[in-house]
Design an enzyme around this catalytic site. Sequence first.
Site, PDB file in Angstrom:
ATOM      1  N   ASP A  74       5.878   3.529   1.353  1.00  0.00           N
ATOM      2  CA  ASP A  74       5.144   2.409   1.926  1.00  0.00           C
ATOM      3  C   ASP A  74       4.309   2.931   3.099  1.00  0.00           C
ATOM      4  O   ASP A  74       4.854   3.311   4.144  1.00  0.00           O
ATOM      5  CB  ASP A  74       6.149   1.351   2.398  1.00  0.00           C
ATOM      6  CG  ASP A  74       5.490   0.088   2.930  1.00  0.00           C
ATOM      7  OD1 ASP A  74       4.277   0.118   3.222  1.00  0.00           O
ATOM      8  OD2 ASP A  74       6.190  -0.931   3.058  1.00  0.00           O
ATOM      9  N   HIS A  75       2.970   2.937   2.940  1.00  0.00           N
ATOM     10  CA  HIS A  75       2.110   3.540   3.958  1.00  0.00           C
ATOM     11  C   HIS A  75       1.977   2.662   5.205  1.00  0.00           C
ATOM     12  O   HIS A  75       1.400   3.086   6.211  1.00  0.00           O
ATOM     13  CB  HIS A  75       0.721   3.804   3.379  1.00  0.00           C
ATOM     14  CG  HIS A  75       0.055   5.019   3.946  1.00  0.00           C
ATOM     15  ND1 HIS A  75       0.337   5.520   5.211  1.00  0.00           N
ATOM     16  CD2 HIS A  75      -0.882   5.858   3.430  1.00  0.00           C
ATOM     17  CE1 HIS A  75      -0.383   6.600   5.439  1.00  0.00           C
ATOM     18  NE2 HIS A  75      -1.146   6.834   4.381  1.00  0.00           N
ATOM     19  N   ARG A  76       2.500   1.453   5.194  1.00  0.00           N
ATOM     20  CA  ARG A  76       2.497   0.633   6.397  1.00  0.00           C
ATOM     21  C   ARG A  76       3.465   1.166   7.433  1.00  0.00           C
ATOM     22  O   ARG A  76       3.315   0.919   8.634  1.00  0.00           O
ATOM     23  CB  ARG A  76       2.861  -0.822   6.056  1.00  0.00           C
ATOM     24  CG  ARG A  76       1.893  -1.516   5.121  1.00  0.00           C
ATOM     25  CD  ARG A  76       2.421  -2.866   4.695  1.00  0.00           C
ATOM     26  NE  ARG A  76       3.710  -2.762   4.004  1.00  0.00           N
ATOM     27  CZ  ARG A  76       4.402  -3.809   3.558  1.00  0.00           C
ATOM     28  NH1 ARG A  76       3.937  -5.046   3.749  1.00  0.00           N
ATOM     29  NH2 ARG A  76       5.559  -3.632   2.935  1.00  0.00           N
ATOM     30  N   VAL A  77       4.475   1.889   6.974  1.00  0.00           N
ATOM     31  CA  VAL A  77       5.546   2.357   7.854  1.00  0.00           C
ATOM     32  C   VAL A  77       5.646   3.876   7.883  1.00  0.00           C
ATOM     33  O   VAL A  77       5.872   4.482   8.928  1.00  0.00           O
ATOM     34  CB  VAL A  77       6.902   1.770   7.401  1.00  0.00           C
ATOM     35  CG1 VAL A  77       8.019   2.236   8.319  1.00  0.00           C
ATOM     36  CG2 VAL A  77       6.850   0.259   7.336  1.00  0.00           C
TER      37      VAL A  77
ATOM     38  N   PRO B 263       0.842  -1.210   0.000  1.00  0.00           N
ATOM     39  CA  PRO B 263       0.000   0.000   0.000  1.00  0.00           C
ATOM     40  C   PRO B 263       0.873   1.255   0.000  1.00  0.00           C
ATOM     41  O   PRO B 263       1.598   1.514   0.967  1.00  0.00           O
ATOM     42  CB  PRO B 263      -0.803  -0.120   1.304  1.00  0.00           C
ATOM     43  CG  PRO B 263       0.063  -0.946   2.199  1.00  0.00           C
ATOM     44  CD  PRO B 263       0.803  -1.908   1.311  1.00  0.00           C
TER      45      PRO B 263
END
Length: 433
Positions: free
Chosen positions: A405-408, A235
């Site tokens: 990376d939108h997870r991080v 994502p």
Amino acid sequence: MALFLQTTFLTSSSSLRQKPRLSSWASHISSSRARTRVHAKIREIFMPALSSTMTEGKIVSWVKSEGDKLSKGESVVVVESDKADMDVETFYDGYLAAIMVEEGGVAAVGSAIALLAESQEEIEEAKSKAASSSPTPSSSPCVGSGSRGGATVSIGGGIGGASGIGGREEGGGVAICQEACEGIEVATELGSPAAKVSAAPAVQAPPGIELGSVVPFTTMQGAVSRNMLESLAVPTFRVGYTITTDALDALYKKIKSKGVTMTALLAKATALALVKHPVINSSCRDGNSFTYNSSINIAVAVAIDGGLITPVLQDADKVDIYSLSRKWKELVDKARAKQLQPQEYNTGTFTLSNLGMFGVDRFDAILPPGTGAIMAVGASQPTVVATKDGRIGMKSQMQVNVTADHRVIYGADLAAFLQTLAKIIEDPKDLTF
């Protein structure tokens, strides 16, 4: 780089022709004991894994011919992996008895590409075994000549698989170039004889390209394709920023004669900004945790014949701009010659993609797998701007867009990073220290 593979022996008994399937070292030892009575030692030479992402390799050329005597450590074949061309050495003495995958052929990692006989007496037997095996490797109609890499890999045959992205100006471009067959001249005419009067002039295809033909991916293009598909699972989001480059342009003109490149200046500025924002330099690989990388290694996308590769400027925050520029030139030369070592292209923690030299003002880049962010850099262009006191002025500005990376990484993280980067570029005094 040397890669040592396990070995399988083919014996003179037809009853032992089937290859053993080994799942562990224990089964390897057990299987070896079960075959103690081996009279003829014929080794299968397997396609080695030359990088962690390689699934198949293409035979660029055979250095040795069938029947040639081989000594341990001697180059036998040049293999094109997904990143580079490498000379492959034999780890055993013997004779190259049978070539099972010809030049231009493609074989999966771990599949047999040739047979190595221990003595001359076993050559004919090896040839008959090769004929009975009837391998069916895929092949490409275009066989790139490719320079041999500086790395060599030792092979001796193994069971199963083995262990183990040029710009025109400074190598920063990322346009993908397709490898084309040589010696083909094609002119395609538009219209039929009855419509010649109204038809447009004949279209001349670029040299080496046959219009309407289907061209298979090169090994490197296949790797790029797989990486891009893998990226779709992450994502991501994008943030853009406008940076004034007048001071950076002035600095570049001042030190360009000393061998400094704009790519090195951008990499250095990015690295110094990452020092203050380590989360932008982090990476998430398992979806459950992320790593604050201990080094700042700036990968820069470079287009080369047949694909894309990302040479890495390691510890860019700690290396002075002059050494960094020399290193960049060295990496680009090696990339174009397909001589990069794995640690020179797969250790990046942040990626730069620069299309500014082509006049592109802005674009988005796809996040490389295993990294947290990539920055797309557009051209610096004269722009009419309004000053704080209400006057109209002219400044050189460039657009940068970061994919993360939108997870991080979150929006506020990227915004803060881009603010820091803009301050460094707009006042670049720290870049030369």
